[in-house]
Design a protein around this motif. Structure first.
Motif, PDB file in Angstrom:
ATOM      1  N   THR A  16       0.899  -1.097   0.054  1.00  0.00           N
ATOM      2  CA  THR A  16       0.023   0.077   0.065  1.00  0.00           C
ATOM      3  C   THR A  16       0.818   1.386  -0.086  1.00  0.00           C
ATOM      4  OG1 THR A  16      -0.029   0.135   2.524  1.00  0.00           O
ATOM      5  CG2 THR A  16      -1.833  -1.345   1.316  1.00  0.00           C
ATOM      6  N   GLY A  17       2.207   1.149   0.408  1.00  0.00           N
ATOM      7  CA  GLY A  17       2.868   2.221   0.325  1.00  0.00           C
ATOM      8  C   GLY A  17       2.723   3.164   1.756  1.00  0.00           C
ATOM      9  N   GLU A  18       1.893   2.617   2.765  1.00  0.00           N
ATOM     10  CA  GLU A  18       1.749   3.301   3.893  1.00  0.00           C
ATOM     11  C   GLU A  18       3.178   3.295   4.767  1.00  0.00           C
ATOM     12  OE1 GLU A  18      -3.079   2.212   4.708  1.00  0.00           O
ATOM     13  OE2 GLU A  18      -1.534   1.172   6.204  1.00  0.00           O
ATOM     14  N   LYS A  19       3.383   4.315   5.625  1.00  0.00           N
ATOM     15  CA  LYS A  19       4.543   4.338   6.181  1.00  0.00           C
ATOM     16  C   LYS A  19       3.980   4.268   7.923  1.00  0.00           C
ATOM     17  CE  LYS A  19       7.701   6.635   3.083  1.00  0.00           C
ATOM     18  NZ  LYS A  19       6.827   6.331   1.864  1.00  0.00           N
ATOM     19  N   ARG A  33       1.801   6.578  14.371  1.00  0.00           N
ATOM     20  CA  ARG A  33       1.321   7.381  13.232  1.00  0.00           C
ATOM     21  C   ARG A  33       1.510   6.732  12.030  1.00  0.00           C
ATOM     22  NH1 ARG A  33       4.297  12.693  10.458  1.00  0.00           N
ATOM     23  NH2 ARG A  33       2.449  13.571   9.504  1.00  0.00           N
ATOM     24  N   THR A  34       0.324   6.769  11.323  1.00  0.00           N
ATOM     25  CA  THR A  34       0.256   6.132   9.956  1.00  0.00           C
ATOM     26  C   THR A  34       0.293   7.273   8.855  1.00  0.00           C
ATOM     27  OG1 THR A  34      -0.906   4.209  10.744  1.00  0.00           O
ATOM     28  CG2 THR A  34      -1.065   4.525   8.393  1.00  0.00           C
ATOM     29  N   ILE A  35       0.977   7.128   7.966  1.00  0.00           N
ATOM     30  CA  ILE A  35       1.046   8.077   6.919  1.00  0.00           C
ATOM     31  C   ILE A  35       0.749   7.543   5.561  1.00  0.00           C
ATOM     32  CG2 ILE A  35       2.612   9.849   5.519  1.00  0.00           C
ATOM     33  CD1 ILE A  35       4.617   9.405   7.793  1.00  0.00           C
ATOM     34  N   TYR A  36      -0.524   7.779   5.157  1.00  0.00           N
ATOM     35  CA  TYR A  36      -1.369   6.816   4.221  1.00  0.00           C
ATOM     36  C   TYR A  36      -0.637   7.638   2.678  1.00  0.00           C
ATOM     37  CZ  TYR A  36      -4.361   5.942   7.848  1.00  0.00           C
ATOM     38  OH  TYR A  36      -4.944   5.206   9.050  1.00  0.00           O
ATOM     39  N   ASP A  37      -0.476   8.817   2.500  1.00  0.00           N
ATOM     40  CA  ASP A  37       0.141   9.395   1.489  1.00  0.00           C
ATOM     41  C   ASP A  37       0.509  10.867   2.170  1.00  0.00           C
ATOM     42  OD1 ASP A  37      -2.043  11.306   1.112  1.00  0.00           O
ATOM     43  OD2 ASP A  37      -3.259   9.788   0.081  1.00  0.00           O
ATOM     44  N   GLU A  38       0.959  11.581   0.915  1.00  0.00           N
ATOM     45  CA  GLU A  38       1.534  12.939   1.326  1.00  0.00           C
ATOM     46  C   GLU A  38       0.597  13.976   1.743  1.00  0.00           C
ATOM     47  OE1 GLU A  38       1.891  15.448  -2.693  1.00  0.00           O
ATOM     48  OE2 GLU A  38       3.245  13.766  -2.542  1.00  0.00           O
ATOM     49  N   ASN A  39      -0.815  13.469   1.713  1.00  0.00           N
ATOM     50  CA  ASN A  39      -1.993  14.499   2.219  1.00  0.00           C
ATOM     51  C   ASN A  39      -2.709  14.054   3.384  1.00  0.00           C
ATOM     52  OD1 ASN A  39      -1.534  16.561   0.209  1.00  0.00           O
ATOM     53  ND2 ASN A  39      -2.408  15.286  -1.218  1.00  0.00           N
ATOM     54  N   ARG A  40      -2.480  12.648   3.750  1.00  0.00           N
ATOM     55  CA  ARG A  40      -3.230  12.008   4.673  1.00  0.00           C
ATOM     56  C   ARG A  40      -2.302  11.176   5.800  1.00  0.00           C
ATOM     57  NH1 ARG A  40      -7.215   7.852   3.190  1.00  0.00           N
ATOM     58  NH2 ARG A  40      -5.504   7.244   2.106  1.00  0.00           N
ATOM     59  N   HIS A  41      -2.770  11.488   6.945  1.00  0.00           N
ATOM     60  CA  HIS A  41      -2.095  10.446   8.097  1.00  0.00           C
ATOM     61  C   HIS A  41      -3.040  10.688   9.162  1.00  0.00           C
ATOM     62  CE1 HIS A  41      -1.071  14.137  10.418  1.00  0.00           C
ATOM     63  NE2 HIS A  41      -0.982  14.711   9.452  1.00  0.00           N
ATOM     64  N   GLY A  42      -2.573   9.647  10.012  1.00  0.00           N
ATOM     65  CA  GLY A  42      -3.469   9.777  11.313  1.00  0.00           C
ATOM     66  C   GLY A  42      -2.438   9.102  12.487  1.00  0.00           C
ATOM     67  N   THR A  43      -2.799   9.834  13.535  1.00  0.00           N
ATOM     68  CA  THR A  43      -2.207   9.500  14.786  1.00  0.00           C
ATOM     69  C   THR A  43      -2.823   8.971  16.133  1.00  0.00           C
ATOM     70  OG1 THR A  43      -0.735  11.390  14.278  1.00  0.00           O
ATOM     71  CG2 THR A  43      -0.448  10.650  16.626  1.00  0.00           C
ATOM     72  N   THR A  44      -2.399   7.912  16.714  1.00  0.00           N
ATOM     73  CA  THR A  44      -3.189   7.338  17.749  1.00  0.00           C
ATOM     74  C   THR A  44      -2.269   7.241  18.803  1.00  0.00           C
ATOM     75  OG1 THR A  44      -2.699   5.072  16.957  1.00  0.00           O
ATOM     76  CG2 THR A  44      -4.955   6.095  16.051  1.00  0.00           C
TER      77      THR A  44
END
Length: 126
Positions: A16-19, A33-44
């Motif tokens: 998926t390329g997620e970091k 922290r999950t970085i889905y792409d250059e515009n979307r990320h989420g932190t838990t």
């Protein structure tokens, strides 16, 4: 909190390329922290009080009172009807860890010998 986990760790999903960036703090505070792409990320965030050894290099998290496992689920969501989950970590070596999940029917005990593996994470260093 085990000393060998206290640090920042990173990994990537090759499909998926997620970091992923996960930090374990001496207080038991965990930030993922999950970085889905250059515009979307989420932190838990989650809090753990320790680890319980359940196998060779394999540990289950002991969640702090009132905490959920949000930051402990690295690399995907989980769910299901009449299913329960437990979360842990495989400490492969001093520089590599792997989040794991166990699942079982709500009427059965967990089989800690067969975790579902998450992505490999490598130590980034402080």
């Amino acid at each position: 909190m085990p000393q060998e986990l206290i640090d920042s760790w990173s990994g990537e999903n090759a499909v998926t390329g997620e970091k992923y960036d996960v930090s374990f703090h001496v207080t038991g505070f965990v930030v993922a922290r999950t970085i889905y792409d250059e515009n979307r990320h989420g932190t838990t965030f989650s809090g753990i009080t320790g680890l319980e050894r359940v196998g060779d290099h394999l540990f289950r998290y002991q969640l702090a009172a009132g905490e959920d496992a949000s930051a402990l689920i690295v690399g995907g969501g989980i769910g299901g009807h009449s299913v329960k989950f437990d979360h842990g970590i495989r400490i492969i070596d001093a520089n590599t860890i792997q989040p794991v999940i166990w699942q079982a029917s709500i009427t059965e005990d967990f089989n800690y010998a067969n975790p579902l593996p998450g992505p490999l994470l490598t130590r980034r260093g402080s």
